[in-house]
Design an enzyme around this catalytic site. Structure first.
Site, PDB file in Angstrom:
ATOM      1  N   GLY A 305       0.819  -1.205   0.000  1.00  0.00           N
ATOM      2  CA  GLY A 305       0.000   0.000   0.000  1.00  0.00           C
ATOM      3  C   GLY A 305       0.853   1.255   0.000  1.00  0.00           C
ATOM      4  O   GLY A 305       1.965   1.296  -0.535  1.00  0.00           O
ATOM      5  N   SER A 306       0.350   2.293   0.652  1.00  0.00           N
ATOM      6  CA  SER A 306       0.939   3.632   0.512  1.00  0.00           C
ATOM      7  C   SER A 306       2.331   3.786   1.122  1.00  0.00           C
ATOM      8  O   SER A 306       3.026   4.765   0.829  1.00  0.00           O
ATOM      9  CB  SER A 306      -0.001   4.682   1.121  1.00  0.00           C
ATOM     10  OG  SER A 306      -1.181   4.775   0.345  1.00  0.00           O
TER      11      SER A 306
END
Length: 583
Positions: A305-306
């Site tokens: 993810g981020s």
């Protein structure tokens, strides 16, 4: 007549020569055996009259970086019987079945078995062995042995690992450093007569065991305890499937803590750490045990993810395809080919520069940055940063990155990869790669092993690990430290901020496959001090219930952890004045 006599003489001569030949052969064979093979057959004859028993070597202990014992040995006993020496079989059966809490049938079967030595039971408590010894039963042997003991039960269970009945490592550090800690068994040799009965006053020969070396590791008991408590708390509060916390020194790769909750009891590793409605069969039970023993930090992969935006940003800055002041527009989505890829903020962030895009964790910004890099250069940096290779951590079973083939990466794949989706890596890979991007550009090898010492305290091995320089430039690394400090002090990672301390970090919320199941992974990576990172922590919460955003539930876990370990490590914050508070 004359011909017959000649034939008879020939027959007699052949027989005579045959007898002479056989006699000479037998004499030669006898000389060969008596002179040239005397030592060999002497040893064999001696072996027939010797009974051999092992003296188990003590396995080396495992110590944390401060000398706290994490794995040691408890003295236990092995109870055996020598059939030919037993004088009162019924008495032996009665005593052993009572003291060892075994059925009479089990003990009788072994006592009555005709063999040189028959083992009745292993891993018997020393107190029980001493009690049996006091009966002075002929034919019963009590040999002291060692059983592995873990003073803190489940602490770092998936890191330390455990040993089997033969005291050999099965998982974790116990198997990785098995050859160092194992030691060399000794032996007891006793003389017996033709019936196998030990000869009195014949004495015995002993070869003394050699103790295994002690292993000293980088793990810190106190930091492991802090991390374990934080993990258990959020595991219970969020009713998550699992929680992993990894704490390491980004400058040299030393791992200070590695938690994978729920852990299991190292002193009872073959009992599941949860209850089942029905008893599983043997194969199912083994599969469940294997799953329980898995170290999620190194054995499992996930979509980062981020947090991966740290890596995309570093590559883009290094390549020069983006500047801090570059402006972007986020309407809440970005269309790539035929795909509409949305931002986590549905309404969009509007106009923002690159710094704000990182602080806001804006997907459209990083999609644009990824597209600027292009798939070939993106893959080049993926390789340059070490993401396509294993970290070579000193634990068994490290998983590899699951990545698209270069030729299969189109615009959509590149767009999703740029913000940490559509590929999978291990948590240890995330922590190791980010370490190289904030420590000045040096790829370190994450590790536990520091050194081994013998039983006299002499250092026998000092372990060294590979490093690789030039992952990114010093300028890019310094820029990333500054940007990530802003993420915590002003952006989406503010729930990890601690007054008086400079902390850098990045939040992440990713979704597991299949997407339809709506299962999420919340995570946060933080490091401190932001200007000179000495400790990096990665928190991963798998399938939390209710609110699942990384900035909301994972960042506070890191904050709680740092509130404990930063003062413990002697990392001082700056004093907060009344003027600072008002500002």
């Amino acid at each position: 007549m004359y011909r017959n006599k000649t034939q008879n003489r020939r027959k007699i001569m052949v027989i005579f020569l045959g007898v002479i030949f056989i006699t000479l052969f037998l004499i030669g064979r006898l000389v060969y055996l008596m002179i040239f093979c005397s030592e060999y057959y002497g040893i064999k004859a001696e072996n027939l009259h010797e009974r051999e028993r092992d003296i188990k070597a003590a396995r080396g202990n495992i110590y944390d970086r401060n000398g706290v014992v994490l794995a040691e040995n408890k003295t236990v006993c092995t109870i055996s019987v020598i059939h030919s020496q037993i004088e009162e079989p019924e008495r032996v059966i009665e005593v052993l079945s009572r003291e060892l809490e075994m059925s009479e049938e089990q003990v009788r079967k072994r006592v009555e078995k005709v063999s040189s030595i028959e083992r009745i039971k292993t891993n018997v408590a020393k107190e029980t062995g001493d009690a049996i010894r006091e009966y002075e039963l002929a034919g019963v042997k009590i040999d002291e042995d060692y059983k592995r003991y873990y003073p803190y039960g489940s602490l770092a269970s998936k890191v330390i690992g455990f040993t089997g009945g033969d005291n050999q490592g099965i998982i974790g550090l116990e198997v990785k450093y098995d050859s160092y800690m194992q030691g060399i068994n000794g032996k007891i040799l006793t003389l017996t007569d033709a019936r196998g009965v030990e000869i009195e006053n014949a004495g015995e020969r002993r070869s003394e065991p050699v103790e295994g070396d002690d292993l000293y590791i980088s793990l810190d008991y106190n930091i492991q305890m802090y991390a374990a408590q934080a993990a258990r708390t959020v595991l219970e509060e969020k009713q998550a499937d699992s929680v992993s916390i990894l704490v390491m020194n980004p400058q040299n790769g030393e791992i200070l803590a590695m938690v994978n909750e729920p852990e299991f009891d190292l002193n009872d590793p073959f009992t599941l750490n949860y209850a089942l409605e029905a008893e599983p069969d043997a194969e199912e039970k083994q599969n469940l045990l294997n799953q329980m023993w898995r170290n999620q930090c190194i054995n499992d992969t996930y979509e980062p993810g981020s947090i991966f935006k740290i890596i995309t940003a570093s590559a883009a800055l290094e390549e020069g395809v983006v500047r801090l002041e570059d402006t972007f527009s986020c309407p809440g989505y970005k269309i790539v080919e035929d795909r509409r890829i949305r931002c986590h903020k549905v309404a969009g962030h509007g106009a923002e520069n690159f710094v704000q895009g990182l602080m806001n964790s804006c997907n459209p910004v990083f999609i644009e940055v990824g597209l600027r890099l292009g798939s070939d250069r993106f893959c080049d940096y993926f390789e340059q940063f070490g993401l396509l290779s294993k970290t070579n951590i000193d634990l068994p079973g490290e998983a590899s990155t699951i990545m698209h083939k270069r030729e299969n990466i189109g615009q959509v794949e590149l767009a999703t990869m740029s913000f940490g989706q559509s590929f999978q890596i291990t948590p240890i890979q995330v922590a190791t790669t980010v370490s190289s991007l904030i420590n000045g550009g040096v790829r370190v090898t994450p590790h536990f092993g520091i050194m081994t010492k013998d039983s006299q305290g002499n250092v026998t091995n000092t372990f060294s690990y590979d490093t690789k320089e030039g992952i990114v430039s010093g300028e890019v690394s310094a820029t990333m430290r500054t940007l990530l400090e802003k993420v915590v002090s002003e952006g989406g990672g503010k729930n990890a901020a601690i007054e008086g301390f400079s902390i850098g970090g990045k939040t992440a919320t990713s979704q597991t496959l299949p997407r339809s199941e709506k299962r999420y992974i919340s995570s946060f990576l933080g490091f401190a001090p932001a200007e000179d990172p000495q400790v990096l922590a990665l928190v991963i919460i798998n399938n939390p219930q209710g609110v699942y955003y990384g900035g909301t539930i994972a960042a506070p876990v890191c904050k709680e952890l740092y509130e404990n370990i930063l003062p413990y490590l002697g990392i001082e914050g700056t004093a907060v004045t009344e003027e600072d508070t008002q500002a």
